[in-house]
Enzyme design. Structure first.
Site, PDB file in Angstrom:
ATOM      1  NE  ARG A 108      -3.748   0.936   2.074  1.00 55.15           N
ATOM      2  CZ  ARG A 108      -4.937   1.226   2.624  1.00 55.15           C
ATOM      3  NH1 ARG A 108      -5.031   2.146   3.564  1.00 55.15           N
ATOM      4  NH2 ARG A 108      -6.017   0.594   2.231  1.00 55.15           N
ATOM      5  CG  HIS A 135      -8.453   0.459  -2.517  1.00 54.37           C
ATOM      6  ND1 HIS A 135      -7.663  -0.604  -2.104  1.00 54.37           N
ATOM      7  CD2 HIS A 135      -9.128   0.881  -1.399  1.00 54.37           C
ATOM      8  CE1 HIS A 135      -7.852  -0.796  -0.806  1.00 54.37           C
ATOM      9  NE2 HIS A 135      -8.735   0.073  -0.365  1.00 54.37           N
ATOM     10  CD  GLN A 138     -13.088  -1.024  -0.106  1.00 54.37           C
ATOM     11  OE1 GLN A 138     -12.211  -0.925   0.739  1.00 54.37           O
ATOM     12  NE2 GLN A 138     -14.342  -1.355   0.192  1.00 54.37           N
ATOM     13  CG  ASP A 231     -13.195   7.247  -1.052  1.00 54.05           C
ATOM     14  OD1 ASP A 231     -13.033   7.156   0.184  1.00 54.05           O
ATOM     15  OD2 ASP A 231     -12.245   7.144  -1.860  1.00 54.05           O
ATOM     16  CB  CYS A 272     -13.903   2.176   0.450  1.00 50.54           C
ATOM     17  SG  CYS A 272     -13.444   3.920   0.369  1.00 50.54           S
ATOM     18  NE  ARG A 300     -11.075  -4.229   1.290  1.00 52.99           N
ATOM     19  CZ  ARG A 300     -10.048  -3.409   1.586  1.00 52.99           C
ATOM     20  NH1 ARG A 300     -10.200  -2.411   2.420  1.00 52.99           N
ATOM     21  NH2 ARG A 300      -8.866  -3.570   1.018  1.00 52.99           N
TER      22      ARG A 300
HETATM   23  N1  NVA Z   1      -9.683   7.341  -1.577  1.00 49.45           N
HETATM   24  C1  NVA Z   1      -9.321   6.926  -0.245  1.00 49.45           C
HETATM   25  C2  NVA Z   1      -9.608   5.480  -0.056  1.00 49.45           C
HETATM   26  C3  NVA Z   1      -9.328   4.954   1.320  1.00 49.45           C
HETATM   27  C4  NVA Z   1      -9.630   3.501   1.473  1.00 49.45           C
HETATM   28  C5  NVA Z   1      -7.866   7.236   0.006  1.00 49.45           C
HETATM   29  O1  NVA Z   1      -7.036   6.931  -0.863  1.00 49.45           O
HETATM   30  O2  NVA Z   1      -7.537   7.787   1.057  1.00 49.45           O
HETATM   31  N1   CP Z   2     -11.127   0.710   2.872  1.00 51.90           N
HETATM   32  C1   CP Z   2      -9.827   0.656   3.237  1.00 51.90           C
HETATM   33  O1   CP Z   2      -8.939   0.372   2.422  1.00 51.90           O
HETATM   34  O2   CP Z   2      -9.620   0.951   4.537  1.00 51.90           O
HETATM   35  P1   CP Z   2      -8.185   1.099   5.259  1.00 51.90           P
HETATM   36  O3   CP Z   2      -7.578   2.371   4.706  1.00 51.90           O
HETATM   37  O4   CP Z   2      -8.504   1.178   6.706  1.00 51.90           O
HETATM   38  O5   CP Z   2      -7.349  -0.082   4.889  1.00 51.90           O
END
Ligand code: NVA
Ligand code: CP
Length: 314
Positions: A108, A135, A138, A231, A272, A300
């Site tokens: 990540r 992502h 997800q 989101d 998400c 998840r």
């Molecule tokens: N768009 C958000 C998704 C988090 C799961 C981010 O990248 O922070």
């Molecule tokens: N939805 C998601 O990816 O959550 P986290 O950022 O907590 O992993």
């Protein structure tokens, strides 16, 4: 032909056929049943899995960790200050070292190019746990949740309201194109996704019967929606843009008025998570009967487990 994903990386849904995605969703549902029955597995027995996190995470980190332990693997969390990656060592060298010690790597972080480089040089399956661009794990959880509520994916009207060019919007658009959904992004034009990605999704959609639409009017966009998705307005790494986004995205807040504008009682709300209540979604919608966000969060675990089992499992 039976589906075999052994040895494959999971970097973006673009790399997977509709049949392969359907297979991962079926495997997720089976693994969920197994977990509910309290059956411990050994599908990942003896495997060592590296979990690299440049950005924070609750769901993704915990899902990978628990999924590994449920199926007999050892997860090793490597936070951004724990390893040399990005400080003293380049991606290519880190990939080759980790590939000598681990059987699979989750990443990540910020750049999609980093997860791709890890996959290119490590020699083991690499799974994208979120980048600025995509992502993909997800989406499997989101689609499993939609399937659980409506019995399938084809023809479902999924309306995404908010930042239409972030990792979630991009990945939902790809997944929808692959699986034959009617996907609508409700967002100001300045936050629509890149035209190159849109064109490639429309091309996939022509084969699957999916449709991809963009609208600036949120109330009109949600008419007939089976699922409304939102989101955060400022993703990880772009927190400084919050004020600008509030100004742009307030008309796209998912609130009771927007939910009512679907004209359907059975519309579900998805996110998400993590959510910023009072911004992209109101507390009442988040806590309502329509909200499936915690089923989605639980999913998840089952979907990430399916990705690891399919690509690395014994
Ligand atoms: N768009 C958000 C998704 C988090 C799961 C981010 O990248 O922070
Ligand atoms: N939805 C998601 O990816 O959550 P986290 O950022 O907590 O992993």
């Amino acid at each position: 032909m039976p589906i075999n994903l052994k040895g494959r990386s999971f970097l973006t849904l673009k790399d997977f056929t509709s049949e392969e995605i359907a297979y991962l969703l079926q495997l997720s549902a089976d693994l969920k049943t197994k977990k509910r029955m309290g059956i411990r597995g050994n599908l990942l027995a003896g495997k060592n899995v590296a979990l690299i996190f440049e950005k924070p995470s609750t769901r993704t980190r915990c899902a990978f960790t628990v999924a590994c332990i449920d199926e007999g693997a050892h997860p090793e969390y490597l936070g951004k200050n724990d390893i040399q990656l990005g400080h003293k060592e380049d991606v290519k060298d880190t990939a080759r070292v980790l590939g000598r010690m681990f059987d699979g790597i989750e990443f990540r972080g910020f750049k999609q190019s980093v997860v791709e480089e890890l996959a290119c040089y490590s020699g083991v399956p690499v799974w994208n746990g979120l980048t600025d661009t995509y992502h993909p794990t997800q989406i499997l959880a989101d689609f499993l949740t939609i399937q659980e509520n409506f019995g399938g994916l084809k023809g479902i009207r999924l309306v995404y309201c908010g930042d239409g060019r972030n990792n979630m919007a991009n990945s939902l658009m790809i997944g929808s194109a692959k699986m034959g959904l009617h996907f609508v992004i409700a967002a100001p034009r300045s936050l629509w996704p890149e035209s190159e990605l849109v064109e490639s999704c429309k091309e996939i959609a022509r084969e699957t019967g999916a449709t991809i639409e963009f609208m600036e009017d949120a109330i009109a966009a949600v008419k007939g929606a089976d699922a409304i998705y939102t989101d955060v307005w400022a993703s990880m790494g772009e927190e400084d843009k919050m004020a600008e986004r509030v100004a742009l995205l307030s008309p796209y807040q998912v609130n009771a008025r927007l939910m009512a504008a679907t004209g359907k009682e059975e519309t579900i709300f998805l996110h998400c998570l993590p959510a910023v209540k009072g911004k992209e979604v109101t507390e009442d919608v988040f806590e309502s009967r329509s909200s499936k966000v915690f089923d989605e969060a639980e999913n998840r675990l089952h979907t990430i487990k399916a990705v690891m089992v399919a690509t690395l499992g014994n």
